[in-house]
Design a protein around this motif. Structure first.
Motif, mmCIF file in Angstrom:
data_model
loop_
_atom_site.group_PDB
_atom_site.id
_atom_site.type_symbol
_atom_site.label_atom_id
_atom_site.label_comp_id
_atom_site.label_asym_id
_atom_site.label_seq_id
_atom_site.Cartn_x
_atom_site.Cartn_y
_atom_site.Cartn_z
ATOM 1 N N PHE A 7 0.869 -1.216 0.132
ATOM 2 C CA PHE A 7 0.122 0.058 0.085
ATOM 3 C C PHE A 7 0.780 1.310 0.147
ATOM 4 O O PHE A 7 1.748 1.229 0.824
ATOM 5 N N TYR A 8 0.540 2.144 -0.887
ATOM 6 C CA TYR A 8 1.587 3.407 -0.930
ATOM 7 C C TYR A 8 0.496 4.650 -1.182
ATOM 8 O O TYR A 8 -0.179 4.674 -2.113
ATOM 9 N N ALA A 37 4.009 1.747 2.580
ATOM 10 C CA ALA A 37 4.981 2.852 2.277
ATOM 11 C C ALA A 37 4.469 4.005 2.303
ATOM 12 O O ALA A 37 3.301 4.298 1.558
ATOM 13 N N THR A 38 4.990 5.288 2.633
ATOM 14 C CA THR A 38 4.519 6.313 2.876
ATOM 15 C C THR A 38 5.422 7.304 2.127
ATOM 16 O O THR A 38 4.908 8.515 1.868
ATOM 17 N N GLU A 39 6.550 6.805 1.597
ATOM 18 C CA GLU A 39 7.447 8.002 0.672
ATOM 19 C C GLU A 39 8.121 7.198 -0.267
ATOM 20 O O GLU A 39 8.172 5.937 -0.219
ATOM 21 N N PRO A 40 8.583 7.872 -1.376
ATOM 22 C CA PRO A 40 9.075 6.952 -2.635
ATOM 23 C C PRO A 40 10.183 5.865 -2.287
ATOM 24 O O PRO A 40 10.355 5.125 -2.741
ATOM 25 N N ASN A 55 7.471 -13.458 -7.485
ATOM 26 C CA ASN A 55 7.396 -12.856 -8.939
ATOM 27 C C ASN A 55 6.396 -11.839 -9.150
ATOM 28 O O ASN A 55 6.385 -11.345 -10.097
ATOM 29 N N VAL A 56 5.390 -11.600 -8.256
ATOM 30 C CA VAL A 56 4.153 -10.856 -8.528
ATOM 31 C C VAL A 56 4.074 -9.788 -7.252
ATOM 32 O O VAL A 56 4.054 -10.134 -6.265
ATOM 33 N N VAL A 57 3.982 -8.554 -7.618
ATOM 34 C CA VAL A 57 3.781 -7.508 -6.575
ATOM 35 C C VAL A 57 2.717 -6.374 -6.995
ATOM 36 O O VAL A 57 2.824 -6.056 -8.163
ATOM 37 N N PHE A 58 1.768 -6.084 -6.004
ATOM 38 C CA PHE A 58 0.830 -5.466 -6.286
ATOM 39 C C PHE A 58 1.030 -3.936 -5.647
ATOM 40 O O PHE A 58 1.397 -4.289 -4.393
ATOM 41 N N ILE A 59 0.836 -2.982 -6.011
ATOM 42 C CA ILE A 59 0.915 -1.588 -5.372
ATOM 43 C C ILE A 59 -0.562 -0.958 -5.340
ATOM 44 O O ILE A 59 -0.869 -0.910 -6.782
ATOM 45 N N ILE A 60 -1.009 -0.649 -4.314
ATOM 46 C CA ILE A 60 -2.278 0.025 -4.258
ATOM 47 C C ILE A 60 -1.983 1.394 -3.804
ATOM 48 O O ILE A 60 -1.620 1.562 -2.585
#
Length: 130
Positions: A7-8, A37-40, A55-60
């Motif tokens: 989660f970003y 995560a809260t910063e780049p 091998n699979v990453v989701f960013i929401i």
């Protein structure tokens, strides 16, 4: 197969996680971890560490901002000198927060907005069949 969820700058994280899990039910993907995560810089470290384990990453999240902390800017900088095997901007049928799909070899990164209904619509539309 295991995957990780990051989660970003996201809101409604619990609802988003449930929507993603529901959308992945038939794909045999299991979350190994859910991170925040809260910063780049921390997002970048988490992505690197996630790909060392799965091998699979989701960013929401992070798609509704166009400043330097937005996903579009972060991905643009990360890919400045690279040419992935597959790079797609996923048109969001419900709002202007488009998603992204990046594949390099056997690794896949998918960035989605932090709205549960939009997450589900991506799996019924732009991600269907991928």
């Amino acid at each position: 197969m295991n995957c990780e969820l990051i989660f970003y700058l996201a809101t409604k994280t619990n609802l988003c996680e449930k929507s993603l899990e529901n959308s992945l039910d038939n794909l045999e993907l299991n979350f190994r971890a859910s991170l925040f995560a809260t910063e780049p810089d921390s997002l970048g470290r988490m992505i690197i560490e996630a790909f060392e384990k799965t091998n699979v990453v989701f960013i929401i999240g992070g798609l509704n901002t166009n400043d330097s902390d937005g996903i579009e800017n972060i991905l643009s900088k990360a890919l400045a000198n690279k040419s992935p095997d597959d790079l797609k901007k996923l048109k969001n049928p419900m709002s202007g927060a488009d998603g992204y799909l990046i594949r390099q070899g056997g690794q896949l990164l998918i960035a989605l907005p932090d709205k549960p209904s939009e997450i589900e619509s991506f799996f019924k539309g732009p991600l269907k069949g991928y």
